[in-house]
Write an enzyme that holds these catalytic residues in place. Sequence first.
Site, PDB file in Angstrom:
ATOM      1  N   CYS A 155       5.936   5.964   4.936  1.00 61.02           N
ATOM      2  CA  CYS A 155       4.780   5.342   4.428  1.00 61.02           C
ATOM      3  C   CYS A 155       4.171   6.088   3.376  1.00 61.02           C
ATOM      4  O   CYS A 155       3.190   5.639   2.498  1.00 61.02           O
ATOM      5  CB  CYS A 155       3.479   5.141   5.422  1.00 61.02           C
ATOM      6  SG  CYS A 155       4.157   3.975   6.623  1.00 61.02           S
TER       7      CYS A 155
ATOM      8  N   ASP B 145      -5.210 -10.542  -0.607  1.00 59.89           N
ATOM      9  CA  ASP B 145      -3.781 -11.386  -0.331  1.00 59.89           C
ATOM     10  C   ASP B 145      -2.946 -11.229  -1.564  1.00 59.89           C
ATOM     11  O   ASP B 145      -3.467 -11.359  -2.752  1.00 59.89           O
ATOM     12  CB  ASP B 145      -4.040 -12.705  -0.018  1.00 59.89           C
ATOM     13  CG  ASP B 145      -2.615 -13.450   0.477  1.00 59.89           C
ATOM     14  OD1 ASP B 145      -1.712 -12.703   1.018  1.00 59.89           O
ATOM     15  OD2 ASP B 145      -2.701 -14.761  -0.016  1.00 59.89           O
ATOM     16  N   HIS B 146      -1.667 -10.783  -1.387  1.00 65.11           N
ATOM     17  CA  HIS B 146      -0.896 -10.451  -2.416  1.00 65.11           C
ATOM     18  C   HIS B 146      -1.373  -9.353  -3.474  1.00 65.11           C
ATOM     19  O   HIS B 146      -1.187  -9.219  -4.492  1.00 65.11           O
ATOM     20  CB  HIS B 146      -0.522 -11.688  -3.098  1.00 65.11           C
ATOM     21  CG  HIS B 146       0.544 -12.661  -2.446  1.00 65.11           C
ATOM     22  ND1 HIS B 146       0.101 -13.418  -1.254  1.00 65.11           N
ATOM     23  CD2 HIS B 146       1.796 -12.915  -2.646  1.00 65.11           C
ATOM     24  CE1 HIS B 146       1.054 -14.181  -0.788  1.00 65.11           C
ATOM     25  NE2 HIS B 146       2.080 -13.766  -1.734  1.00 65.11           N
TER      26      HIS B 146
ATOM     27  N   HIS C 142       3.274  -4.953   3.888  1.00 69.55           N
ATOM     28  CA  HIS C 142       3.254  -5.573   5.121  1.00 69.55           C
ATOM     29  C   HIS C 142       2.642  -7.064   5.105  1.00 69.55           C
ATOM     30  O   HIS C 142       2.081  -7.440   4.112  1.00 69.55           O
ATOM     31  CB  HIS C 142       2.330  -4.935   5.925  1.00 69.55           C
ATOM     32  CG  HIS C 142       2.707  -3.351   6.530  1.00 69.55           C
ATOM     33  ND1 HIS C 142       3.994  -3.357   7.085  1.00 69.55           N
ATOM     34  CD2 HIS C 142       2.301  -2.287   6.127  1.00 69.55           C
ATOM     35  CE1 HIS C 142       3.945  -2.146   7.485  1.00 69.55           C
ATOM     36  NE2 HIS C 142       3.101  -1.446   6.660  1.00 69.55           N
TER      37      HIS C 142
ATOM     38  N   HIS D  85       5.091   0.011  -0.419  1.00 72.34           N
ATOM     39  CA  HIS D  85       5.764  -0.775   0.468  1.00 72.34           C
ATOM     40  C   HIS D  85       4.819  -1.744   0.964  1.00 72.34           C
ATOM     41  O   HIS D  85       3.622  -1.844   0.510  1.00 72.34           O
ATOM     42  CB  HIS D  85       6.361  -0.104   1.649  1.00 72.34           C
ATOM     43  CG  HIS D  85       5.259   0.512   2.742  1.00 72.34           C
ATOM     44  ND1 HIS D  85       4.838   1.771   2.510  1.00 72.34           N
ATOM     45  CD2 HIS D  85       4.750   0.157   3.670  1.00 72.34           C
ATOM     46  CE1 HIS D  85       3.947   2.124   3.268  1.00 72.34           C
ATOM     47  NE2 HIS D  85       3.970   1.207   4.198  1.00 72.34           N
TER      48      HIS D  85
ATOM     49  N   HIS E  71       0.741  -1.173  -0.058  1.00 67.85           N
ATOM     50  CA  HIS E  71      -0.039   0.028   0.007  1.00 67.85           C
ATOM     51  C   HIS E  71       0.878   1.224  -0.097  1.00 67.85           C
ATOM     52  O   HIS E  71       2.033   1.187   0.075  1.00 67.85           O
ATOM     53  CB  HIS E  71      -0.972   0.083   1.366  1.00 67.85           C
ATOM     54  CG  HIS E  71      -0.206   0.235   2.598  1.00 67.85           C
ATOM     55  ND1 HIS E  71      -1.039   0.442   3.757  1.00 67.85           N
ATOM     56  CD2 HIS E  71       0.704   0.094   3.014  1.00 67.85           C
ATOM     57  CE1 HIS E  71      -0.170   0.841   4.868  1.00 67.85           C
ATOM     58  NE2 HIS E  71       1.050   0.382   4.268  1.00 67.85           N
TER      59      HIS E  71
ATOM     60  N   GLU F  67      -0.746  -5.030  12.038  1.00 71.01           N
ATOM     61  CA  GLU F  67      -0.129  -4.462  10.910  1.00 71.01           C
ATOM     62  C   GLU F  67       1.445  -4.745  11.126  1.00 71.01           C
ATOM     63  O   GLU F  67       2.076  -5.530  10.326  1.00 71.01           O
ATOM     64  CB  GLU F  67       0.011  -2.854  11.061  1.00 71.01           C
ATOM     65  CG  GLU F  67       0.578  -2.229   9.851  1.00 71.01           C
ATOM     66  CD  GLU F  67       0.891  -0.609  10.060  1.00 71.01           C
ATOM     67  OE1 GLU F  67       0.211   0.154   9.245  1.00 71.01           O
ATOM     68  OE2 GLU F  67       1.116  -0.347  11.281  1.00 71.01           O
TER      69      GLU F  67
END
Lengths: 139, 139, 139, 139, 139, 139
Positions: free
Chosen positions: C32, C78-79, C40, C38, C13, C129
Site C-alpha cells: 500500500c 468517487d473516482h 479500491h 492503487h 490512494h 475496504e
Amino acid sequence: MRLTRRYRFCASHRLHSGALSEAENRALYGKCNNPFGHGHDYVLEVSIRGPLDPATGQLAPVGVLDRLVNDAVIAPMDHRNLNLEVPAFAAAVPTSENLAGEIERRLREAWPPAFSDSSVALAGIRLRETKRNSFETAS
Amino acid sequence: MRLTRRYRFCASHRLHSGALSEAENRALYGKCNNPFGHGHDYVLEVSIRGPLDPATGQLAPVGVLDRLVNDAVIAPMDHRNLNLEVPAFAAAVPTSENLAGEIERRLREAWPPAFSDSSVALAGIRLRETKRNSFETAS
Amino acid sequence: MRLTRRYRFCASHRLHSGALSEAENRALYGKCNNPFGHGHDYVLEVSIRGPLDPATGQLAPVGVLDRLVNDAVIAPMDHRNLNLEVPAFAAAVPTSENLAGEIERRLREAWPPAFSDSSVALAGIRLRETKRNSFETAS
Amino acid sequence: MRLTRRYRFCASHRLHSGALSEAENRALYGKCNNPFGHGHDYVLEVSIRGPLDPATGQLAPVGVLDRLVNDAVIAPMDHRNLNLEVPAFAAAVPTSENLAGEIERRLREAWPPAFSDSSVALAGIRLRETKRNSFETAS
Amino acid sequence: MRLTRRYRFCASHRLHSGALSEAENRALYGKCNNPFGHGHDYVLEVSIRGPLDPATGQLAPVGVLDRLVNDAVIAPMDHRNLNLEVPAFAAAVPTSENLAGEIERRLREAWPPAFSDSSVALAGIRLRETKRNSFETAS
Amino acid sequence: MRLTRRYRFCASHRLHSGALSEAENRALYGKCNNPFGHGHDYVLEVSIRGPLDPATGQLAPVGVLDRLVNDAVIAPMDHRNLNLEVPAFAAAVPTSENLAGEIERRLREAWPPAFSDSSVALAGIRLRETKRNSFETAS
C-alpha cells in the site's frame, strides 16, 4: 470479448394460466397462484459481444447499453404489476421464462444503430428471479 | 470438466486515449478520465479445462495454477498503478476490456509445461471490474 | 428503529506517513506504500435512527439521506485520488480508519435540518475496504 | 451468545397513506405509490440471545425458532399482497419500517414457552428490503 | 473505531453429547448426529476496537491480527476434524456455539502484548456456520 | 431457454489416493490429506434446457427437478462422510472433480420420464467447493 452488465428491478405478478382450470393452476403454480399477487427483486444481466474499438479500448459505451436497457426494460417494468401493466402479460403468464423471453425480444427490437454499426451483438441475458433460480437465453 | 478459480487484486488507473482530444476523452470516459486516477478491486476468474488424471482425481494441481496466475498477473498488477507500472498500458488505455486481454495474453505466454503435457488448456477468463460489470474472454 | 443504506464509490490512494521514515513506511504499509498508488471499491453503509413518522410509516425520506451522502461524500470522493483531491488527506494518511472518520465528520457537518427537526440521528457508518476488512464508527 | 438465523419471503405491496393527498403520496413514495403494486424478496434475520445449555452445547433448538418464524411470519406473509392479506396493513402503510415493526410484534406475541423457560430472548430483527436498504430493531 | 476482519476455515465435526442417550442425540441433532461426521466452511469475523495511532492512521497493524488468528485458530482448526483434533471438543460438543466460545477463549489467551500496550481490545467475534446461521459473542 | 437452480449440501471427506505413496499423497493434497478428514459446504447448480410449454409458460415444473436432485444427490450426500458413505468413493478419491462427475452421473441415471417426454435435458452442473473454486460439466 464479452461484456456483462447487471441491472435490478422489482415487480409484482401472479401466475395463472387461462389454458388451465382453477385446480390445475393451484396445483401447478402453488403459492405463486395467490390471486392477490406477490413480488420479486429481479436481477437482470445483459451480455453483449463484439470487437474492441482500438481508439477507445472499449467494446461499447456503457451509456448506450444503459439507455437501451432502461428504456426497453427497466422503465416499463420496475415497480410495476407485470400482469396488469406490461401488455405482453395480458395473455401470456408472467413466469420468469416468459419474462426472460419478453426482455430479450424488447432488447432486440430496440437494438441501437450505434451497436449494429460497430458489430456489437446481444450475446444473451440472464434473469435471476431469486437466489435459487435463474433463467438464461443465448443468442 | 472445467475448473474456475477466483483471484483478487486492486489497482488504480486512468482512462485517457491519446487518439482522442481532451474533450472527447472527457465525454467518453466521464469520471474515469479524472487526471489523478481512481481504483478498483478486480475479481479475476481463470477457467481451465482438460481430462481428469485418474490417479489423483484432479484436473490439475491448483498450486501450479496459483503460481502461474500470481507470477504472471497478481504480482505485477496488485496494488499498482496500471498506467504507470504495467508496460502494456504505456500505449493502450487500461480499460477493463484491454486489461482482460492483457491478462489472457500473459497467461498464455507463461502457460506451464506441466499443463501442456497433460492437455490442460485455458478455457477463458472473467474479469469483474465492479459488481455491475464483468468482461469475459473464451478461448 | 434503525435504517442502513448502502452506497459505493471507488478511489485511489497511497499510504505514506510523513511522521515515518521511508523504510518504516515500507515496513508498515507494504504494497500500500507503492508510490504510484492503487485503488479500491469502497462500500459505505450509513445507519440512521429515530422515531417513525406515523403519517408516512417511514423513519426518514431516503431521498434526503441520498442527497446528504452524495453531496458530502460520493461526489467529492468517487473516482478520485484521495491523497491529491480530498483536502483532509493532504496531511493525514488516507487509511480506511481515517477515511471512515472523515466520512463521519462530513456527514455530521452537513446533517440536514429536516433530520434534526424530526430527531433522526446518525447511528454510525461502516466502510468496507475489501471483502476482508471493514471499519465501523458508532455514534 | 447470540444466534442470528436468516429467512426469506417474497411479497407485493403498495405504499399509499390515507393521511396524505394523492399528490403528497406520489411525491413521497414515488414509484412505490404505483396503484397496481410491486414486490420484493425480503431477507429476514432473527437474532436471539441467552445462555448455552451445557448438555447440548446450544443456545436453542433451531427447529423451535424455525417453527416460530414460519408460523408467525413466513406462512402468513410469503407470496402475499401485504396491503390486502395482512390485517395490520389495512390501516398502516406497509413500508419496510412498519413491516419490521409488525414482524417483531408477531414474534413477541408468539414467543414459545420453551424459549421463555430457558431465558432465550429476542435480541432483534433485521429486514433487508433490497441490497441497498435494511431496517433493524433492537430489543 | 472498530475493525472487523474476515477469515475462512473448513473443518468436519459430529454433534453428539455424552450427556444424552442415542435416541435423544438423534432427535436433537438430526443429520448432524451422523456417526461418520460432516463438514462446513466457516467464516470467522474478528472485531477489534481501540484508539487510532495518529502516526500511522491505523487502529492496529493487520499483520499482528492475522498472525494471532492464524496461530490461535486457523492453523489448529483448518482442514481438521474438530472432535478428534481439537482438545476442547474431546469433552464438549462441537456445536457452533461452543466453537465460537472456544475461538474467543483462544484469542483472549493469545492476545498479543502489542495490542494490550496500545489499548486494542477484542470487540467480539462472529462465526458463520452457513449462509443461514451465525453466532456472535460481544466482549 | 435454460434454467439454473441452486442447492446446498455439506459433507466431509479426505483426499487420499491408493495409487500414490503416503508421501506423494501428502505432497499432492496437502491439508486435504489429513487422515481425520475435513468438510465443506457445497453449492450445486443444476442447469436444464428445453422448449417452453406454452400452456404453463415454464420450461419444467421445479418440483420435479427438486425431487430428482434431492433423491439422487442431496439425500444420499448431505451431512455425510463422502469416503465412507457414498459407494463411488470407496475406490475413487472424493475430489470435487470426481464429486461433480458422480453427481452428473446420478442425475442422468435418475432422469425423470416427465423430462424426457417433454425434451427437457440436463445442460450441465456447477459444483462450488468454496468461494474460490468451482467445477463445471457441460452436457
